[in-house]
Design a protein around this motif. Structure first.
Motif, mmCIF file in Angstrom:
data_model
loop_
_atom_site.group_PDB
_atom_site.id
_atom_site.type_symbol
_atom_site.label_atom_id
_atom_site.label_comp_id
_atom_site.label_asym_id
_atom_site.label_seq_id
_atom_site.Cartn_x
_atom_site.Cartn_y
_atom_site.Cartn_z
ATOM 1 N N GLU A 68 62.528 23.249 0.156
ATOM 2 C CA GLU A 68 61.423 22.337 0.438
ATOM 3 C C GLU A 68 60.057 22.985 0.233
ATOM 4 O OE1 GLU A 68 59.559 18.803 1.485
ATOM 5 O OE2 GLU A 68 61.629 19.186 0.937
ATOM 6 N N GLY A 69 59.980 24.280 0.346
ATOM 7 C CA GLY A 69 58.699 24.962 0.218
ATOM 8 C C GLY A 69 58.095 25.289 1.566
ATOM 9 N N GLU A 70 58.130 24.351 2.467
ATOM 10 C CA GLU A 70 57.642 24.569 3.832
ATOM 11 C C GLU A 70 58.110 23.425 4.714
ATOM 12 O OE1 GLU A 70 53.291 22.873 4.245
ATOM 13 O OE2 GLU A 70 53.382 24.358 2.639
ATOM 14 N N GLY A 71 57.888 23.551 5.977
ATOM 15 C CA GLY A 71 58.256 22.484 6.900
ATOM 16 C C GLY A 71 59.674 22.604 7.418
ATOM 17 N N ASP A 72 59.969 21.780 8.405
ATOM 18 C CA ASP A 72 61.283 21.779 9.020
ATOM 19 C C ASP A 72 62.229 20.874 8.249
ATOM 20 O OD1 ASP A 72 60.416 23.436 11.078
ATOM 21 O OD2 ASP A 72 59.784 21.761 12.333
ATOM 22 N N ALA A 73 63.497 21.135 8.391
ATOM 23 C CA ALA A 73 64.511 20.286 7.783
ATOM 24 C C ALA A 73 64.500 18.929 8.481
ATOM 25 C CB ALA A 73 65.876 20.936 7.912
#
Length: 88
Positions: free
Chosen positions: A35-40
């Motif tokens: 995703e590159g960043e962030g939560d699933a």
């Protein structure tokens, strides 16, 4: 042989907890790559697409299964080295 199985039970439980922690950390890192960043995404996250939710779930399941198998197998090999008996 029965004693080795009984003795392995607490070891197996501890290894299960450890494998869960390792798998969780590995999934977080893998998701950052995907995703590159962030939560699933969670399954109930309204702002995420079906595709994104299902990909995350499949990746998480695959990582968990591989880590659990590796940790369980390592524990069984170590038990055999110590006791001379396969715990399975």
């Amino acid at each position: 042989m029965k004693a080795a199985k009984i003795a392995y039970k607490p070891v197996g439980l501890a290894l299960g907890a450890v494998s869960g922690m390792i798998a969780g950390a590995a999934f977080k890192q893998a998701w950052k790559i995907v995703e590159g960043e962030g939560d699933a995404p969670n399954a109930t996250d309204e702002d995420r697409s079906w595709q994104e939710v299902l990909i995350a779930a499949a990746l998480q399941g695959a990582i968990f299964a591989v880590v659990k198998a590796a940790v369980d197998r390592s524990g069984a090999v170590a038990t055999r080295r110590v006791t001379g008996t396969w715990p399975g």
